[in-house]
Scaffold this motif. Structure first.
Motif, PDB file in Angstrom:
ATOM      1  N   GLY A   6       0.835  -1.196   0.000  1.00  0.00           N
ATOM      2  CA  GLY A   6       0.000   0.000   0.000  1.00  0.00           C
ATOM      3  C   GLY A   6       0.867   1.243   0.000  1.00  0.00           C
ATOM      4  N   ASN A   7       0.415   2.262  -0.677  1.00  0.00           N
ATOM      5  CA  ASN A   7       1.195   3.498  -0.783  1.00  0.00           C
ATOM      6  C   ASN A   7       0.290   4.692  -0.980  1.00  0.00           C
ATOM      7  OD1 ASN A   7       0.976   2.163  -3.598  1.00  0.00           O
ATOM      8  ND2 ASN A   7       1.371   4.324  -4.061  1.00  0.00           N
ATOM      9  N   ASP A   8       0.817   5.856  -0.586  1.00  0.00           N
ATOM     10  CA  ASP A   8       0.117   7.098  -0.884  1.00  0.00           C
ATOM     11  C   ASP A   8       0.719   7.710  -2.143  1.00  0.00           C
ATOM     12  OD1 ASP A   8       2.467   8.445  -0.140  1.00  0.00           O
ATOM     13  OD2 ASP A   8       1.566   9.446   1.591  1.00  0.00           O
ATOM     14  N   HIS A   9       0.430   8.976  -2.370  1.00  0.00           N
ATOM     15  CA  HIS A   9       0.839   9.671  -3.582  1.00  0.00           C
ATOM     16  C   HIS A   9       2.354   9.820  -3.735  1.00  0.00           C
ATOM     17  CE1 HIS A   9      -0.054  12.485  -0.325  1.00  0.00           C
ATOM     18  NE2 HIS A   9       1.014  13.147  -0.741  1.00  0.00           N
ATOM     19  N   ALA A  10       3.132   9.607  -2.677  1.00  0.00           N
ATOM     20  CA  ALA A  10       4.594   9.692  -2.772  1.00  0.00           C
ATOM     21  C   ALA A  10       5.208   8.416  -3.332  1.00  0.00           C
ATOM     22  CB  ALA A  10       5.202  10.002  -1.408  1.00  0.00           C
ATOM     23  N   GLY A  11       4.427   7.340  -3.419  1.00  0.00           N
ATOM     24  CA  GLY A  11       5.031   6.059  -3.735  1.00  0.00           C
ATOM     25  C   GLY A  11       4.647   5.294  -4.979  1.00  0.00           C
ATOM     26  N   PRO A  12       3.863   5.832  -5.921  1.00  0.00           N
ATOM     27  CA  PRO A  12       3.486   4.987  -7.064  1.00  0.00           C
ATOM     28  C   PRO A  12       4.656   4.418  -7.864  1.00  0.00           C
ATOM     29  CG  PRO A  12       2.076   6.909  -6.994  1.00  0.00           C
ATOM     30  CD  PRO A  12       3.144   7.110  -5.965  1.00  0.00           C
ATOM     31  N   GLU A  13       5.689   5.207  -8.090  1.00  0.00           N
ATOM     32  CA  GLU A  13       6.830   4.704  -8.869  1.00  0.00           C
ATOM     33  C   GLU A  13       7.598   3.648  -8.083  1.00  0.00           C
ATOM     34  OE1 GLU A  13       9.250   7.916 -10.297  1.00  0.00           O
ATOM     35  OE2 GLU A  13       7.527   8.976 -11.140  1.00  0.00           O
ATOM     36  N   TYR A  14       7.684   3.834  -6.773  1.00  0.00           N
ATOM     37  CA  TYR A  14       8.338   2.855  -5.914  1.00  0.00           C
ATOM     38  C   TYR A  14       7.550   1.552  -5.927  1.00  0.00           C
ATOM     39  CZ  TYR A  14      11.483   6.404  -4.099  1.00  0.00           C
ATOM     40  OH  TYR A  14      12.459   7.355  -3.986  1.00  0.00           O
ATOM     41  N   LYS A  15       6.239   1.684  -5.773  1.00  0.00           N
ATOM     42  CA  LYS A  15       5.399   0.490  -5.772  1.00  0.00           C
ATOM     43  C   LYS A  15       5.536  -0.274  -7.077  1.00  0.00           C
ATOM     44  CE  LYS A  15       1.168   0.769  -6.667  1.00  0.00           C
ATOM     45  NZ  LYS A  15      -0.219   1.196  -6.613  1.00  0.00           N
ATOM     46  N   LYS A  16       5.530   0.428  -8.184  1.00  0.00           N
ATOM     47  CA  LYS A  16       5.633  -0.243  -9.481  1.00  0.00           C
ATOM     48  C   LYS A  16       6.924  -1.057  -9.567  1.00  0.00           C
ATOM     49  CE  LYS A  16       5.715   0.372 -14.499  1.00  0.00           C
ATOM     50  NZ  LYS A  16       6.421  -0.878 -14.620  1.00  0.00           N
ATOM     51  N   ALA A  17       8.040  -0.458  -9.180  1.00  0.00           N
ATOM     52  CA  ALA A  17       9.324  -1.164  -9.237  1.00  0.00           C
ATOM     53  C   ALA A  17       9.333  -2.365  -8.289  1.00  0.00           C
ATOM     54  CB  ALA A  17      10.463  -0.210  -8.895  1.00  0.00           C
ATOM     55  N   ILE A  18       8.759  -2.198  -7.113  1.00  0.00           N
ATOM     56  CA  ILE A  18       8.708  -3.290  -6.136  1.00  0.00           C
ATOM     57  C   ILE A  18       7.805  -4.410  -6.631  1.00  0.00           C
ATOM     58  CG2 ILE A  18       7.916  -3.905  -3.820  1.00  0.00           C
ATOM     59  CD1 ILE A  18       8.931  -1.031  -2.991  1.00  0.00           C
TER      60      ILE A  18
END
Length: 142
Positions: A6-18
Protein backbone atom coordinates in the motif's frame (compact mmCIF):
# COMPACT_ATOMS: atom_id res chain seq x y z
CA UNK A 1 4.58 -16.20 -0.73
CA UNK A 2 1.95 -13.47 -0.63
CA UNK A 3 2.62 -9.77 -0.06
CA UNK A 4 0.22 -6.85 0.43
CA UNK A 5 1.46 -3.43 -0.63
CA UNK A 6 0.00 0.00 0.00
CA UNK A 7 1.19 3.50 -0.78
CA UNK A 8 0.12 7.10 -0.88
CA UNK A 9 0.84 9.67 -3.58
CA UNK A 10 4.59 9.69 -2.77
CA UNK A 11 5.03 6.06 -3.73
CA UNK A 12 3.49 4.99 -7.06
CA UNK A 13 6.83 4.70 -8.87
CA UNK A 14 8.34 2.86 -5.91
CA UNK A 15 5.40 0.49 -5.77
CA UNK A 16 5.63 -0.24 -9.48
CA UNK A 17 9.32 -1.16 -9.24
CA UNK A 18 8.71 -3.29 -6.14
CA UNK A 19 5.72 -5.08 -7.68
CA UNK A 20 7.77 -5.73 -10.83
CA UNK A 21 10.48 -7.32 -8.69
CA UNK A 22 8.01 -9.36 -6.63
CA UNK A 23 6.15 -10.71 -9.65
CA UNK A 24 9.48 -11.61 -11.31
CA UNK A 25 10.10 -13.77 -8.23
CA UNK A 26 6.63 -15.39 -8.57
CA UNK A 27 5.41 -13.67 -5.41
CA UNK A 28 1.69 -12.95 -5.31
CA UNK A 29 0.93 -9.27 -4.67
CA UNK A 30 -2.23 -7.60 -3.40
CA UNK A 31 -2.09 -3.93 -4.34
CA UNK A 32 -3.91 -1.45 -2.11
CA UNK A 33 -1.94 1.61 -3.19
CA UNK A 34 -2.75 4.51 -5.38
CA UNK A 35 -1.27 4.68 -8.87
CA UNK A 36 -1.24 8.46 -9.19
CA UNK A 37 0.51 11.46 -7.64
CA UNK A 38 -2.87 12.97 -6.67
CA UNK A 39 -2.92 13.68 -2.93
CA UNK A 40 -4.50 10.89 -0.84
CA UNK A 41 -4.47 9.84 2.81
CA UNK A 42 -1.88 7.16 3.62
CA UNK A 43 -4.12 5.57 6.26
CA UNK A 44 -6.62 4.57 3.56
CA UNK A 45 -3.92 2.36 2.02
CA UNK A 46 -2.12 1.25 5.16
CA UNK A 47 -5.07 -0.23 7.03
CA UNK A 48 -5.89 -2.85 4.37
CA UNK A 49 -2.25 -3.98 4.27
CA UNK A 50 -2.15 -4.31 8.07
CA UNK A 51 -5.45 -6.19 8.10
CA UNK A 52 -4.15 -8.69 5.54
CA UNK A 53 -1.00 -9.30 7.60
CA UNK A 54 -2.98 -9.39 10.85
CA UNK A 55 -5.41 -12.02 9.54
CA UNK A 56 -2.78 -14.12 7.79
CA UNK A 57 -4.15 -13.45 4.32
CA UNK A 58 -0.58 -12.52 3.33
CA UNK A 59 2.87 -13.33 4.67
CA UNK A 60 4.23 -9.78 4.80
CA UNK A 61 3.29 -6.21 4.00
CA UNK A 62 5.06 -3.29 2.39
CA UNK A 63 3.90 0.29 2.91
CA UNK A 64 5.22 3.48 1.34
CA UNK A 65 4.66 7.16 2.04
CA UNK A 66 6.82 10.26 1.83
CA UNK A 67 8.58 9.90 5.18
CA UNK A 68 7.48 6.36 5.91
CA UNK A 69 6.40 7.54 9.35
CA UNK A 70 2.69 8.23 8.95
CA UNK A 71 1.88 4.95 7.25
CA UNK A 72 4.10 3.06 9.71
CA UNK A 73 2.26 4.61 12.67
CA UNK A 74 -1.02 3.66 11.03
CA UNK A 75 -0.23 -0.01 10.48
CA UNK A 76 1.38 -0.37 13.90
CA UNK A 77 -2.01 0.33 15.49
CA UNK A 78 -3.12 -3.14 14.38
CA UNK A 79 -2.69 -6.14 16.70
CA UNK A 80 0.36 -8.22 15.96
CA UNK A 81 1.86 -5.78 13.48
CA UNK A 82 5.52 -4.94 13.77
CA UNK A 83 6.18 -2.44 11.02
CA UNK A 84 9.75 -1.23 10.63
CA UNK A 85 10.64 2.08 9.04
CA UNK A 86 13.79 1.33 7.05
CA UNK A 87 16.03 3.42 4.85
CA UNK A 88 18.86 0.94 4.16
CA UNK A 89 18.97 -2.78 3.46
CA UNK A 90 21.03 -3.25 6.62
CA UNK A 91 18.24 -1.81 8.75
CA UNK A 92 15.71 -3.97 6.91
CA UNK A 93 17.84 -7.02 7.68
CA UNK A 94 18.02 -6.16 11.39
CA UNK A 95 14.29 -5.45 11.49
CA UNK A 96 13.66 -9.04 10.41
CA UNK A 97 16.48 -10.68 12.38
CA UNK A 98 15.93 -8.91 15.69
CA UNK A 99 12.37 -7.57 15.60
CA UNK A 100 10.53 -10.14 13.47
CA UNK A 101 9.09 -7.21 11.51
CA UNK A 102 6.17 -8.24 9.33
CA UNK A 103 5.66 -4.97 7.47
CA UNK A 104 8.40 -2.95 5.78
CA UNK A 105 7.79 0.81 5.74
CA UNK A 106 9.66 2.74 3.05
CA UNK A 107 10.25 6.53 3.04
CA UNK A 108 9.92 7.40 -0.65
CA UNK A 109 11.28 10.92 -0.26
CA UNK A 110 14.45 9.72 1.47
CA UNK A 111 15.45 6.61 -0.47
CA UNK A 112 15.96 5.82 -4.12
CA UNK A 113 13.82 3.30 -5.96
CA UNK A 114 16.87 1.03 -6.24
CA UNK A 115 17.42 1.23 -2.46
CA UNK A 116 13.76 0.41 -1.87
CA UNK A 117 13.90 -2.70 -4.05
CA UNK A 118 17.09 -3.82 -2.30
CA UNK A 119 15.39 -3.35 1.08
CA UNK A 120 12.47 -5.49 -0.08
CA UNK A 121 14.81 -8.25 -1.28
CA UNK A 122 16.68 -8.21 2.02
CA UNK A 123 13.54 -8.02 4.15
CA UNK A 124 11.92 -11.01 2.43
CA UNK A 125 15.07 -13.13 2.46
CA UNK A 126 16.02 -12.61 6.11
CA UNK A 127 14.83 -14.95 8.85
CA UNK A 128 13.97 -13.99 12.41
CA UNK A 129 16.71 -15.15 14.79
CA UNK A 130 14.41 -15.86 17.75
CA UNK A 131 16.14 -16.55 21.05
CA UNK A 132 16.66 -13.44 23.16
CA UNK A 133 14.87 -11.41 20.49
CA UNK A 134 11.70 -13.48 20.89
CA UNK A 135 11.68 -12.68 24.60
CA UNK A 136 11.88 -8.97 23.79
CA UNK A 137 9.15 -9.12 21.19
CA UNK A 138 6.87 -10.89 23.63
CA UNK A 139 6.97 -7.72 25.74
CA UNK A 140 5.41 -5.64 22.95
CA UNK A 141 1.66 -5.44 23.64
CA UNK A 142 -0.66 -6.52 20.87
Amino acid sequence: MKIAIGNDHAGPEYKKAIVDYLTSENIEVTNYGTDTADSVDYADFGHPVATDVETGAVDFGIVICGSGNGISMTVNKHAGIRAALCWTKEIAELARQHNDANILSIPARYTSIQQAVEMVKTFLNTEFEGGRHATRIAKIPC
